[in-house]
Design an enzyme around this catalytic site. Structure first.
Site, PDB file in Angstrom:
ATOM      1  N   GLY A 111      -2.949  -3.649   9.473  1.00 36.92           N
ATOM      2  CA  GLY A 111      -1.734  -4.074  10.173  1.00 36.92           C
ATOM      3  C   GLY A 111      -1.684  -5.585  10.250  1.00 36.92           C
ATOM      4  O   GLY A 111      -2.705  -6.249  10.083  1.00 36.92           O
ATOM      5  N   CYS A 164      -9.414  -2.515   7.488  1.00 33.37           N
ATOM      6  CA  CYS A 164      -8.938  -3.863   7.802  1.00 33.37           C
ATOM      7  C   CYS A 164      -8.707  -4.023   9.312  1.00 33.37           C
ATOM      8  O   CYS A 164      -9.660  -4.028  10.082  1.00 33.37           O
ATOM      9  CB  CYS A 164      -7.676  -4.146   6.975  1.00 33.37           C
ATOM     10  SG  CYS A 164      -7.261  -5.882   6.955  1.00 33.37           S
ATOM     11  N   TYR A 165      -7.459  -4.094   9.765  1.00 32.22           N
ATOM     12  CA  TYR A 165      -7.188  -4.181  11.206  1.00 32.22           C
ATOM     13  C   TYR A 165      -7.851  -3.011  11.936  1.00 32.22           C
ATOM     14  O   TYR A 165      -8.367  -3.161  13.041  1.00 32.22           O
ATOM     15  CB  TYR A 165      -5.671  -4.158  11.413  1.00 32.22           C
ATOM     16  CG  TYR A 165      -5.229  -4.201  12.858  1.00 32.22           C
ATOM     17  CD1 TYR A 165      -5.157  -5.413  13.531  1.00 32.22           C
ATOM     18  CD2 TYR A 165      -4.881  -3.036  13.538  1.00 32.22           C
ATOM     19  CE1 TYR A 165      -4.743  -5.458  14.865  1.00 32.22           C
ATOM     20  CE2 TYR A 165      -4.470  -3.072  14.856  1.00 32.22           C
ATOM     21  CZ  TYR A 165      -4.391  -4.292  15.517  1.00 32.22           C
ATOM     22  OH  TYR A 165      -3.988  -4.334  16.825  1.00 32.22           O
ATOM     23  N   HIS A 168      -9.269  -2.800   1.410  1.00 32.45           N
ATOM     24  CA  HIS A 168      -8.356  -1.649   1.346  1.00 32.45           C
ATOM     25  C   HIS A 168      -8.776  -0.658   0.253  1.00 32.45           C
ATOM     26  O   HIS A 168      -8.513  -0.904  -0.925  1.00 32.45           O
ATOM     27  CB  HIS A 168      -6.929  -2.134   1.076  1.00 32.45           C
ATOM     28  CG  HIS A 168      -6.337  -2.859   2.234  1.00 32.45           C
ATOM     29  ND1 HIS A 168      -5.580  -2.235   3.196  1.00 32.45           N
ATOM     30  CD2 HIS A 168      -6.447  -4.158   2.614  1.00 32.45           C
ATOM     31  CE1 HIS A 168      -5.222  -3.115   4.111  1.00 32.45           C
ATOM     32  NE2 HIS A 168      -5.734  -4.283   3.783  1.00 32.45           N
ATOM     33  N   GLU A 170      -7.421   2.111  -0.389  1.00 30.67           N
ATOM     34  CA  GLU A 170      -6.246   2.835  -0.896  1.00 30.67           C
ATOM     35  C   GLU A 170      -5.549   2.116  -2.038  1.00 30.67           C
ATOM     36  O   GLU A 170      -4.700   2.677  -2.722  1.00 30.67           O
ATOM     37  CB  GLU A 170      -5.254   3.097   0.250  1.00 30.67           C
ATOM     38  CG  GLU A 170      -4.535   1.874   0.837  1.00 30.67           C
ATOM     39  CD  GLU A 170      -5.359   1.092   1.869  1.00 30.67           C
ATOM     40  OE1 GLU A 170      -6.594   1.229   1.874  1.00 30.67           O
ATOM     41  OE2 GLU A 170      -4.762   0.328   2.637  1.00 30.67           O
ATOM     42  N   ASP A 202      15.618  16.384  -5.333  1.00 33.61           N
ATOM     43  CA  ASP A 202      15.260  16.859  -3.992  1.00 33.61           C
ATOM     44  C   ASP A 202      16.034  18.119  -3.590  1.00 33.61           C
ATOM     45  O   ASP A 202      15.438  19.114  -3.176  1.00 33.61           O
ATOM     46  CB  ASP A 202      15.480  15.751  -2.952  1.00 33.61           C
ATOM     47  CG  ASP A 202      14.636  14.527  -3.262  1.00 33.61           C
ATOM     48  OD1 ASP A 202      13.668  14.664  -4.026  1.00 33.61           O
ATOM     49  OD2 ASP A 202      14.944  13.441  -2.747  1.00 33.61           O
ATOM     50  N   LYS A 245       7.668  11.901  -3.076  1.00 34.29           N
ATOM     51  CA  LYS A 245       8.513  12.224  -4.235  1.00 34.29           C
ATOM     52  C   LYS A 245       7.713  12.871  -5.376  1.00 34.29           C
ATOM     53  O   LYS A 245       8.162  13.844  -5.984  1.00 34.29           O
ATOM     54  CB  LYS A 245       9.174  10.936  -4.736  1.00 34.29           C
ATOM     55  CG  LYS A 245      10.254  11.160  -5.747  1.00 34.29           C
ATOM     56  CD  LYS A 245      11.555  11.477  -5.072  1.00 34.29           C
ATOM     57  CE  LYS A 245      12.674  11.737  -6.045  1.00 34.29           C
ATOM     58  NZ  LYS A 245      13.944  11.950  -5.364  1.00 34.29           N
TER      59      LYS A 245
END
Ligand code: XMP
Length: 515
Positions: A57, A84-85, A174, A176, A231, A371
């Site tokens: 963040g 991180c944060y 990170h 990710e 969708d 998606k």
């Protein structure tokens, strides 16, 4: 869906990468959800996660009014990974100190594992430098009670910490982000530490969505506005498998669709045995749009006309209880960095939106899916590849691609142009590499010489962009040879067009559509 499968809960402290954490974990076969950072302990217990991730963040844990999770989060006896944060929150919570870093680390950095731990299984060698993605201004200076340093980076000695007994871990970088080469392994190890069983596959998701829908809807009726896009088609496929003839899909031909779109939708729904009502409202739409050239007015008229048409058709079906909707997860994720309210749905651009006064309950089977997961479920349920891989198409259709006033001649011209353009892109293998391709009719006549005669025809612009989120985009560098082919075919085959130009504007400053 949340209760019967293993879940990793992500608390969002406002990092730009929070969604990515959820995606990576799902890619590893585990269901994950993003919730606001201050979700109550009671709600967490209800969700019953096997592990919790505290996201990064933009804040500093040293601010007076900083974002903190509820105290109880650390006492739930659930493994925690702070990123991180999130790591700095853990450090502070357990009595360590966090200070402003003299040297900030943004972008690629190097990380060394200094101590063996389960979180780094199969990532080692001890002492080796791993490329990782950093984005921090603060760093942990002194270690919290009960924690050990397990790694250091170029600018911070304490770049990873753990308390093996409590199963609480912190990473300054990170995992990710794909630039962190060992990131996926680390997340995989965390999932193992949480003792999660893999259950998030296209097959299991589809099965569970169908069962859920069946359970929720029972013997009631559902209507769904089909748009021809991915969708709503996937929602139709799920609901049709769940409740069969209790579902009626309504497909409104606005007269502003792509060439052959109506035929294709009919074909697909027929093959999936979906009950479909096609309404040809093209005359009404064009009539209401006559003389209107302001883009926002056009959008409003189309939105209203869509709802009127849908309402009229829907009211012919008696005793309907539910309205199906193709809301997907990125529309739902709360932006907790700004505020931490309950789920907020973005209404941006939602022209095919629901008629609010219908008093129908919503059924949104793909509300928890990203998606790419929607596409995988679609494939699993038998939707054809060309539908699943389709570029987005705006609700107001070709109306926002015909600048100014609309009439049926301009629509026809643009349909033909668009058809040739997309066909050429597919033939040359570019369609799949592009995120959105479109053509625009500029209501300006330009001169051309055809068969020794001067002729005046419209200018059309073609555009192709690459983007991850459609918020920013770059123009695709299509080879000149392909552009030449497209231009030649358009001029030769579409009467009324005298010139083809290629739009190379990026977003920002441009937008993807021209209106
Ligand atoms: P812009 O033009 O804002 O487009 O850069 C971003 C994405 O949104 C789509 N778009 C729309 N979709 N109704 C929609 O349903 C609209 O009025 C609309 N305007 C733009 C656009 O195609 C792109 O994918």
């Amino acid at each position: 869906m949340t209760k019967e499968r293993d879940l990793i809960l992500i608390l969002d402290f406002g990092s730009q990468y929070t969604q990515l954490i959820a995606r990576r974990i799902r890619e590893l076969g585990i269901f994950s959800l993003v919730k606001p950072f201050n979700i109550s302990a009671r709600k967490i217990i209800e969700l019953n996660p096997k592990g919790i991730v505290l996201s990064g963040g933009p804040n500093s844990v040293n601010f007076n009014k900083t974002l903190r999770p509820r105290k109880e989060v650390f006492n739930l006896n659930i493994p925690i990974l702070g990123i991180c944060y999130g790591m700095q929150l853990i450090a502070k919570e357990f009595g360590g100190t966090v200070v402003k870093s003299k040297k900030k680390e943004f972008g690629r950095s190097f990380f060394t594992i200094t101590k063996k731990t389960n979180l780094f299984n199969k990532c080692i060698n001890k002492g080796k430098h791993h490329g990782v993605w950093m984005s921090h201004a603060d760093k942990v200076e002194s270690l919290p009670n009960g924690f050990t340093v397990i790694g250091s980076s170029t600018n911070s000695k304490i770049a990873a910490i753990c308390n093996n007994k409590l199963k609480i871990f912190g990473l300054q970088f990170h995992p990710e982000v794909t630039h962190t080469v060992i990131g996926k392994k680390i997340l995989h190890n965390f999932i193992n530490i949480c003792e999660c069983k893999k259950s998030w596959t296209a097959k299991s998701i589809s099965k569970s969505l169908i069962e859920k829908a069946k359970e929720k809807i029972g013997k009631d009726k559902v209507i769904l506005a089909l748009s021809g896009g991915v969708d709503s088609s996937v929602v139709a496929a799920i609901l049709s498998k769940a409740i069969g003839k209790q579902l009626t899909c309504i497909f409104i031909d606005t007269g502003l669709l792509r060439k052959n779109e109506v035929k294709e939708v009919k074909k697909i729904t027929k093959s999936l045995k979906i009950q479909l009502k096609t309404i040809d409202a093209s005359r009404t739409f064009l009539l209401r749009l006559r003389g209107v050239s302001d883009p926002e007015k056009k959008r409003k008229i189309i939105g209203k006309c869509f709802i009127d048409t849908f309402n009229k058709e829907a009211s012919k079906i008696k005793n309907v209880k539910y309205l199906g909707q193709g809301t997907i997860y990125p529309d739902v994720i709360e932006s907790s960095s700004k505020e931490s309210k309950s789920d907020v749905i973005k209404s941006h651009h939602n022209v095919g939106g629901l008629p609010k006064n219908m008093k129908l309950e919503l059924v949104e089977p793909i509300r928890d899916l990203f998606k790419d997961e929607v596409r995988k479920v679609g494939k699993q349920l038998g939707l054809p590849d060309n539908l699943i891989g389709r570029h987005p198409f705006p609700g107001p259709g070709l109306a926002v691609r015909i600048l100014g006033e609309i009439n049926h001649i301009k629509v026809k011209i643009l349909q033909e142009v668009d058809y040739i353009y997309l066909q050429e892109l597919s033939t040359h293998g570019f369609y799949k590499k592009i995120d959105q391709a479109l053509s625009v009719l500029i209501p300006q006549k330009s001169v051309g010489v055809m068969g020794d005669k001067r002729q005046y025809g419209y200018v059309v612009a073609i555009r192709a962009v690459n983007t991850t989120d459609f918020m920013t985009a770059t123009s695709t560098a299509l080879p000149h040879k392909i552009l030449n082919n497209i231009s030649t075919r358009i001029i030769n085959e579409v009467s009324g067009v005298a010139r083809v130009v290629y739009d190379i504007t990026s977003k920002p400053p441009g937008t993807i559509e021209w209106e």
